[in-house]
Design an enzyme around this catalytic site. Structure first.
Site, mmCIF file in Angstrom:
data_model
loop_
_atom_site.group_PDB
_atom_site.id
_atom_site.type_symbol
_atom_site.label_atom_id
_atom_site.label_comp_id
_atom_site.label_asym_id
_atom_site.label_seq_id
_atom_site.Cartn_x
_atom_site.Cartn_y
_atom_site.Cartn_z
ATOM 1 N N ASP A 290 0.869 -1.176 0.000
ATOM 2 C CA ASP A 290 0.000 0.000 0.000
ATOM 3 C C ASP A 290 0.912 1.234 0.000
ATOM 4 O O ASP A 290 2.134 1.145 0.160
ATOM 5 C CB ASP A 290 -0.971 -0.038 1.196
HETATM 6 C C1 NOJ Z 1 -4.008 3.876 0.126
HETATM 7 C C2 NOJ Z 1 -5.239 3.018 0.273
HETATM 8 O O1 NOJ Z 1 -5.181 2.314 1.490
HETATM 9 C C3 NOJ Z 1 -5.398 2.026 -0.859
HETATM 10 O O2 NOJ Z 1 -6.654 1.419 -0.714
HETATM 11 C C4 NOJ Z 1 -5.274 2.708 -2.186
HETATM 12 O O3 NOJ Z 1 -5.472 1.787 -3.219
HETATM 13 C C5 NOJ Z 1 -3.887 3.323 -2.275
HETATM 14 N N1 NOJ Z 1 -3.751 4.319 -1.224
HETATM 15 C C6 NOJ Z 1 -3.623 3.972 -3.633
HETATM 16 O O4 NOJ Z 1 -4.355 5.120 -3.766
#
Ligand code: NOJ
Length: 735
Positions: A290
């Site tokens: 993430d």
């Molecule tokens: C953080 C989020 O937790 C995740 O769900 C998302 O896909 C990513 N950022 C990318 O934006």
């Protein structure tokens, strides 16, 4: 802008991809098997080229028309992936051109983005989708999302989110499919199928990414980014269930979660990322971290610095570093120090390249540029969004058939901050959605009730704050009307990432407004738009009817209007329990048995211990009568299949659609099992007076076993029950 036009001209004038000639390397041969192409390409790459493939950066954030393409010069041509914030295919092609022509081997970039519940045609949030119990329709909506995204230069979406969650304080419940593992599995698979289509290489297919692996939905206190304490039993029987199903369905990639699982962060969790995902489930795609989650291992207290964080994440099984450049910075040092082997790097790069080949990116690296009007909001796409919105809405209460609005209601008061709102109906994570595309509840109603009733509107109050100066005009409108429709709810930023609420009731000002309106004695219908189950303990007694419309997307206005008028018969049922009060959390249908399941034991002393609306609750304007459940046998062997059938008759005055939810209960087992577990569901349309048989074929291994702490199914003989509607029928599994 001028610069962008010049850059796009360069792209158009020089064809990017040249057909392979005899003697060209295997990886350029589109007829060669993908595994051969991967192997050939990896064999030609330098270490530096390989490492770059494991990094993901951002692109297209800059919206300044004077220098939109500027960012391109900072993007290394050999980068593995970009999060593409723009929706302009021309811009994608510009940077893709750089990769294809300036990287030594011409490796295309993989463009990812958060396409969560639609791209430009925004449809209801995932939690709402689950309430439709119509996975086939969700697949169609995801096909639309994939097409719009692909036409906008996106190859890969960070969706579906299949984090089972039982805590509605957590803002991200909006993004998952509710409290039940099976429901998350079914809708996760439906979503993956919609995005990926029959063939990933089709121009309108995009790769899916399952997130957030795993246990993120168990965040303590519903607070985002917190630790999660999960036993291996719960991990296997609850949190891993939807992931396993979606991996089997062929999901291309997985995103590791922010949380730690009983002390081991998901991002550095070798057991989950390698032993389970890659070894046991044989996933051959890749894992992306993430956002900045690798660096966050230092905050989570398992890595002393960025380098150690990179080492831990990579060796655990994270192939792609989202955003924090740790792999780019430290990977070659780690190899020199022999902490990471070339074999490990080759495997990681192969996984990333495999998905690029499957997507057909080497053979068709560029996006065909089409006009926005041909890409977005096509008639059929809006129809799908409207149908899905209607099916997701749940009639929670309907005292004395207050709804549908009948002909005697000539004057309708439409009150509340959501009545004319557009942006909040889109919901969280609708980056490419536009408020101007949204039909408001008022617009929907005006159309629906044209020439039938007069609508008088007053806002009454805002979503929060304490300004009650609008109450008087709301009361005036209410007093001169026959029925009061009150449109309340949550702003979209109250859900989604980092959007926890300590109490899930509506802000006091909204409750006060309803209190005042109730004094008029007129029938009150609450129309609620929110991203999580709400605490309605104080509002419910004041309302004659309640319709939960969730965050329904662009077509929510007409869908809710259809439900209020009765041209649409509501068919949604809750995929997440509505607690009576926030203090009851966690409350979910598949809890384990209490040690004292007797009267007055283990209950709250100050409130009822029952939630307000259970998982599966949802009313209709018609009535369904269930016949007696018939089992094909009362004793079965492990290799047998048992068929359960129930005939359902539409005994009411209108056609409708009924979802039959089939549960299994195993009262005595080596481990205590949930009181009941959903194992199958089916939704069917029933004409007025029509009847149909619903069938559940019970497969003992799939439906009667439990998983042990290594994820293997254990099937124990003995008594089981199949539960449907209010019936509970016994059968026996014998050796
Ligand atoms: C953080 C989020 O937790 C995740 O769900 C998302 O896909 C990513 N950022 C990318 O934006």
């Amino acid at each position: 802008m001028k610069q962008l036009i010049i850059l796009s001209l360069i792209v158009l004038l020089s064809s990017g991809y040249t057909q392979p000639n005899a003697g060209d390397p295997i990886y350029k041969d589109k007829n060669a098997p993908i595994e051969d192409r991967v192997k050939d390409l990896v064999g030609r790459m330098t270490l530096e080229e390989k490492i770059l493939q494991l990094n993901q950066s951002t692109y297209g954030i800059n919206t300044n028309v004077n220098n939109i393409g500027e960012e391109t010069k900072f993007i290394p041509p050999g980068i593995g992936s970009l999060i593409f914030f723009s929706h302009d295919p021309v811009l994608r092609n510009v940077v893709q051109k750089k990769a294809m022509t300036e990287s030594r081997l011409g490796i295309p970039i993989l463009f990812g983005f958060d396409v969560i519940h639609g791209f430009r045609t925004v449809y209801p949030i995932s939690l709402a989708q689950a309430c439709s119990w119509n996975p086939a329709l969700v697949t169609k909506a995801c096909e639309v999302a994939a097409k719009e995204a692909a036409q906008s230069g996106i190859d890969w979406t960070f969706s579906p989110m299949i984090d089972v969650s039982r805590d509605p304080r957590w803002g991200r419940v909006a993004e998952c499919y509710g409290e039940d593992p099976y429901t998350n599995a079914i809708f996760g698979v439906a979503t993956v199928n919609g995005y990926q289509g029959k063939n990933l290489a089709d121009p309108y297919s995009i790769a899916a990414c399952l997130k957030h692996f795993v246990g993120y939905g168990r965040s303590e206190g519903g607070r985002d980014y917190q630790s999660t304490d999960i036993s291996t039993q719960s991990l296997w029987e609850t949190y891993l269930v939807p992931y396993e199903a979606c991996i089997k369905a062929g999901a291309s990639s997985v995103m590791s979660a922010f949380n730690d699982i009983s002390g081991v962060p998901a991002t550095s969790n070798h057991y989950l990322l390698t032993e389970v995902l890659k070894n046991k489930w044989k996933h051959d795609g890749f894992v992306v971290s993430d956002w900045d989650a690798i660096e966050q291992l230092t905050y989570q207290g398992v890595a002393a610095d960025r380098k150690e964080a990179g080492y831990k994440a990579f060796t655990a099984g994270v192939e792609m570093d989202m955003k924090d450049s740790i792999y780019a910075e430290f990977m070659s040092q780690l190899i020199d120090e022999k902490k990471i082997s070339i074999g490990q790097i080759n495997d990681a790069v192969s996984r990333v390249l495999r998905i690029k080949f499957r997507l057909g990116l080497f053979d068709n690296p560029y996006t065909t540029v089409e006009d926005e009007k041909d890409r977005y909001l096509q008639k059929e796409s809006i129809q799908i969004a409207a149908k899905l919105a209607a099916e997701t809405m749940v009639l929670l209460k309907n005292e004395k058939q207050t709804l549908p609005i009948n002909n005697s209601y000539k004057k309708i008061a439409l009150i509340g901050p959501m009545a004319m709102d557009k942006a909040n109906l889109l919901g969280a994570w609708s980056y490419n959605g536009k408020a101007t595309d949204v039909e408001t509840i008022r617009e929907g109603l005006e159309k629906e009730l044209k020439n039938k009733a007069t609508i008088q509107y007053a806002k009454g109050c805002d979503f929060d704050g304490n300004d009650s100066s609008g109450f008087d005009s709301a009361l005036q409108v209410a007093k001169s009307s026959d029925i009061i429709l009150v449109c309340l709810g949550e702003k979209n930023e109250w859900s989604g990432e980092n959007a926890t609420r300590s109490t899930i009731s509506l802000p006091a000002i909204q409750e006060k407004l309803v209190n005042e309106l109730a004094k008029t004695g007129k029938p009150i219908v609450l129309i609620l738009s929110n991203g999580r189950p709400l605490e309605l303990a104080r509002l419910e007694p004041l309302a004659n009817a309640i319709v939960e419309i969730w965050q329904p997307g662009i077509a929510g206005g007409s869908a809710v209007a259809g439900i209020l008028s009765g041209s649409i018969n509501p068919s949604g049922k809750l995929a997440m329990t509505f607690p009576l009060t926030t203090g009851q959390i966690p409350v979910y249908y598949n809890q384990r048995q209490s040690a004292r399941p007797f009267k007055k034991q283990g209950l709250y002393q100050d409130i009822s211990s029952k939630p307000l609306y259970w998982f599966g609750h949802g009313l209709s304007y018609t009535t369904y009568q269930y016949g007696d459940v018939k089992l094909s046998a009362t004793k079965i062997k492990r290799t047998d299949k048992l068929t359960a059938e129930v005939e359902v008759t539409n005994t009411g005055a209108m056609a409708g659609a009924e979802t039959v939810l089939w549960y299994i209960s195993d009262p005595v087992c080596s481990i205590s099992r949930p009181i009941k577990e959903l194992k199958y569901f089916e939704k069917k349309e029933l004409t007025k007076g029509g009847k149909t048989v619903f069938t559940f074929t019970i497969d003992p291994i799939r439906d009667l076993s439990y998983v042990n702490s290594t994820g293997d199914p254990i099937l124990e003989s003995g008594e089981f029950f199949v539960l449907v509607n209010n019936q509970k029928i016994k059968f026996e599994l014998v050796d």
